[in-house]
Design a protein around this motif. Structure first.
Motif, PDB file in Angstrom:
ATOM      1  N   ASN A   1       0.857  -1.202  -0.089  1.00 14.22           N
ATOM      2  CA  ASN A   1       0.037   0.100  -0.105  1.00 14.22           C
ATOM      3  C   ASN A   1       0.902   1.205   0.029  1.00 14.22           C
ATOM      4  N   LEU A   2       1.474   1.469  -1.113  1.00 12.17           N
ATOM      5  CA  LEU A   2       2.486   2.625  -1.273  1.00 12.17           C
ATOM      6  C   LEU A   2       2.256   3.156  -2.567  1.00 12.17           C
ATOM      7  N   ASN A   3       2.340   4.680  -2.762  1.00 12.82           N
ATOM      8  CA  ASN A   3       2.376   5.260  -3.926  1.00 12.82           C
ATOM      9  C   ASN A   3       3.658   6.073  -4.155  1.00 12.82           C
ATOM     10  N   GLY A   4       4.275   5.683  -5.256  1.00 14.78           N
ATOM     11  CA  GLY A   4       5.586   6.417  -5.562  1.00 14.78           C
ATOM     12  C   GLY A   4       6.298   5.772  -6.485  1.00 14.78           C
ATOM     13  N   LEU A   5       6.972   6.407  -7.173  1.00 14.09           N
ATOM     14  CA  LEU A   5       8.083   5.919  -8.287  1.00 14.09           C
ATOM     15  C   LEU A   5       9.247   5.946  -7.804  1.00 14.09           C
ATOM     16  N   TYR A   6       9.919   4.645  -7.841  1.00 12.34           N
ATOM     17  CA  TYR A   6      11.646   4.723  -7.371  1.00 12.34           C
ATOM     18  C   TYR A   6      12.208   4.604  -9.008  1.00 12.34           C
ATOM     19  N   ILE A   7      13.093   5.298  -8.840  1.00 12.58           N
ATOM     20  CA  ILE A   7      13.901   5.378 -10.196  1.00 12.58           C
ATOM     21  C   ILE A   7      15.452   4.896  -9.771  1.00 12.58           C
ATOM     22  N   LEU A   8      15.913   3.920  -9.998  1.00  5.76           N
ATOM     23  CA  LEU A   8      17.043   3.256  -9.460  1.00  5.76           C
ATOM     24  C   LEU A   8      18.220   3.292 -10.644  1.00  5.76           C
ATOM     25  N   ASN A   9      19.146   4.164 -10.523  1.00  2.00           N
ATOM     26  CA  ASN A   9      20.186   4.102 -11.336  1.00  2.00           C
ATOM     27  C   ASN A   9      21.241   3.055 -10.802  1.00  2.00           C
ATOM     28  N   VAL A  10      21.224   1.946 -11.626  1.00  2.00           N
ATOM     29  CA  VAL A  10      22.378   1.158 -11.134  1.00  2.00           C
ATOM     30  C   VAL A  10      23.837   1.280 -11.823  1.00  2.00           C
ATOM     31  N   THR A  11      24.933   1.395 -11.023  1.00  2.00           N
ATOM     32  CA  THR A  11      26.058   1.695 -11.528  1.00  2.00           C
ATOM     33  C   THR A  11      27.020   0.396 -11.348  1.00  2.00           C
ATOM     34  N   LYS A  12      28.000   0.496 -11.911  1.00  2.00           N
ATOM     35  CA  LYS A  12      29.177  -0.367 -11.897  1.00  2.00           C
ATOM     36  C   LYS A  12      30.355   0.227 -12.076  1.00  2.00           C
ATOM     37  N   ARG A  13      31.105   0.057 -10.844  1.00  2.00           N
ATOM     38  CA  ARG A  13      32.424   1.070 -10.579  1.00  2.00           C
ATOM     39  C   ARG A  13      32.100   2.659 -10.784  1.00  2.00           C
ATOM     40  N   ARG A  14      31.121   2.991 -10.075  1.00  2.00           N
ATOM     41  CA  ARG A  14      30.457   4.486 -10.287  1.00  2.00           C
ATOM     42  C   ARG A  14      30.117   5.148 -11.497  1.00  2.00           C
ATOM     43  N   LYS A  15      29.844   3.919 -12.705  1.00  2.00           N
ATOM     44  CA  LYS A  15      29.644   4.304 -14.094  1.00  2.00           C
ATOM     45  C   LYS A  15      28.110   3.687 -14.062  1.00  2.00           C
ATOM     46  N   SER A  16      27.155   4.356 -14.500  1.00  2.00           N
ATOM     47  CA  SER A  16      25.834   3.986 -14.847  1.00  2.00           C
ATOM     48  C   SER A  16      25.829   3.103 -16.096  1.00  2.00           C
ATOM     49  N   VAL A  17      25.112   1.985 -15.601  1.00  2.00           N
ATOM     50  CA  VAL A  17      24.887   0.863 -16.600  1.00  2.00           C
ATOM     51  C   VAL A  17      23.469   0.383 -16.862  1.00  2.00           C
ATOM     52  N   THR A  18      22.601   0.714 -15.955  1.00  2.00           N
ATOM     53  CA  THR A  18      21.014   0.483 -16.336  1.00  2.00           C
ATOM     54  C   THR A  18      20.291   1.480 -15.218  1.00  2.00           C
ATOM     55  N   THR A  19      19.046   1.494 -15.688  1.00  2.00           N
ATOM     56  CA  THR A  19      18.018   2.081 -14.873  1.00  2.00           C
ATOM     57  C   THR A  19      16.776   1.408 -14.768  1.00  2.00           C
ATOM     58  N   TRP A  20      16.399   1.259 -13.618  1.00  2.00           N
ATOM     59  CA  TRP A  20      15.157   0.479 -13.326  1.00  2.00           C
ATOM     60  C   TRP A  20      14.072   1.494 -12.731  1.00  2.00           C
ATOM     61  N   TYR A  21      12.787   1.195 -12.995  1.00  2.00           N
ATOM     62  CA  TYR A  21      11.644   1.928 -12.393  1.00  2.00           C
ATOM     63  C   TYR A  21      10.804   1.114 -11.785  1.00  2.00           C
ATOM     64  N   LEU A  22      10.296   1.395 -10.709  1.00  2.00           N
ATOM     65  CA  LEU A  22       9.613   0.778  -9.838  1.00  2.00           C
ATOM     66  C   LEU A  22       8.175   1.719  -9.402  1.00  2.00           C
ATOM     67  N   LEU A  23       7.142   1.479  -9.905  1.00  2.00           N
ATOM     68  CA  LEU A  23       6.008   2.395  -9.544  1.00  2.00           C
ATOM     69  C   LEU A  23       5.017   1.362  -9.123  1.00  2.00           C
ATOM     70  N   PHE A  24       4.797   1.954  -7.758  1.00  2.00           N
ATOM     71  CA  PHE A  24       3.677   1.489  -6.830  1.00  2.00           C
ATOM     72  C   PHE A  24       2.572   2.362  -6.858  1.00  2.00           C
ATOM     73  N   GLN A  25       1.343   1.916  -6.767  1.00  2.00           N
ATOM     74  CA  GLN A  25      -0.054   2.756  -6.742  1.00  2.00           C
ATOM     75  C   GLN A  25      -1.151   2.205  -6.001  1.00  2.00           C
ATOM     76  N   GLY A  26      -0.480   1.813  -4.892  1.00  2.00           N
ATOM     77  CA  GLY A  26      -1.382   1.407  -3.827  1.00  2.00           C
ATOM     78  C   GLY A  26      -1.400  -0.194  -4.016  1.00  2.00           C
ATOM     79  N   ASN A  27      -2.270  -0.843  -3.012  1.00  2.00           N
ATOM     80  CA  ASN A  27      -2.424  -2.442  -3.048  1.00  2.00           C
ATOM     81  C   ASN A  27      -3.356  -2.923  -3.873  1.00  2.00           C
ATOM     82  N   LYS A  28      -4.247  -1.986  -4.708  1.00  2.00           N
ATOM     83  CA  LYS A  28      -5.055  -2.700  -5.550  1.00  2.00           C
ATOM     84  C   LYS A  28      -4.747  -2.590  -7.068  1.00  2.00           C
ATOM     85  N   ILE A  29      -3.595  -2.188  -7.260  1.00  2.00           N
ATOM     86  CA  ILE A  29      -3.056  -1.906  -8.518  1.00  2.00           C
ATOM     87  C   ILE A  29      -1.648  -2.786  -8.599  1.00  2.00           C
TER      88      ILE A  29
END
Length: 164
Positions: free
Chosen positions: A43-71
């Motif tokens: 039951n959480l509303n928010g967007l997490y943008i995770l910039n994943v790095t390797k040796r401090r260099k960006s390698v990928t980005t993940w988006y985790l979107l939560f819109q409550g426990n009904k969606i």
């Protein structure tokens, strides 16, 4: 003209075959588990943008979107998909973390506060929302699930290595 792959040549040039990222294993598995069990939806509303790095260099980005426990939560690498999924404004938090620390964080070896103080994770945006991500993993049994997933992958890696 034909192309022949020479492993010795890649070693001479310092090139290595790309390794699979921990985050590229963990987040699709998290998405699968959330799809299988709607009781895990937070039951959480928010967007997490995770910039994943390797040796401090960006390698990928993940988006985790939560819109409550009904969606159903959306976990994706596609920025457009995560933004189009919600018609309303949600709080956003941007996190930057090393790929190896993703597993440590989910498995419980590294808490969010330890990571923040040690500067192993950078946070921009809603800090309260950032803290709720760790609680989300704990509540859903993420640590136990992560350890099971790691053990299964180690067994699969060992089996495939023995076949070579």
């Amino acid at each position: 003209m034909s192309f022949i792959f020479d492993p010795a040549a890649t070693k001479k040039k310092g090139l290595r075959p790309p390794k699979t990222l921990v985050s590229d294993l963990m987040f699709p598995e998290l998405d699968r588990q959330l799809s299988d069990d709607p009781k895990l939806w937070p039951n959480l509303n928010g967007l997490y943008i995770l910039n994943v790095t390797k040796r401090r260099k960006s390698v990928t980005t993940w988006y985790l979107l939560f819109q409550g426990n009904k969606i159903k939560p959306i976990i994706t690498k596609l920025k457009q998909t995560s933004k189009q999924a919600t018609g309303k404004k949600v709080p956003v938090v941007k996190l930057q973390v090393e790929d190896a620390d993703v597993l440590n964080f989910v498995a419980g070896g590294l808490t969010g506060m330890k990571a923040y103080v040690a500067r192993r994770i950078k946070v921009r945006g809603d800090l309260v929302l950032a803290q709720r991500l760790e609680k989300l993993f704990e509540k859903a049994g993420g640590r136990e699930r992560a350890m099971q997933f790691v053990q299964q992958n180690e067994q699969l890696s060992a089996q495939s290595a023995s076949k070579l």
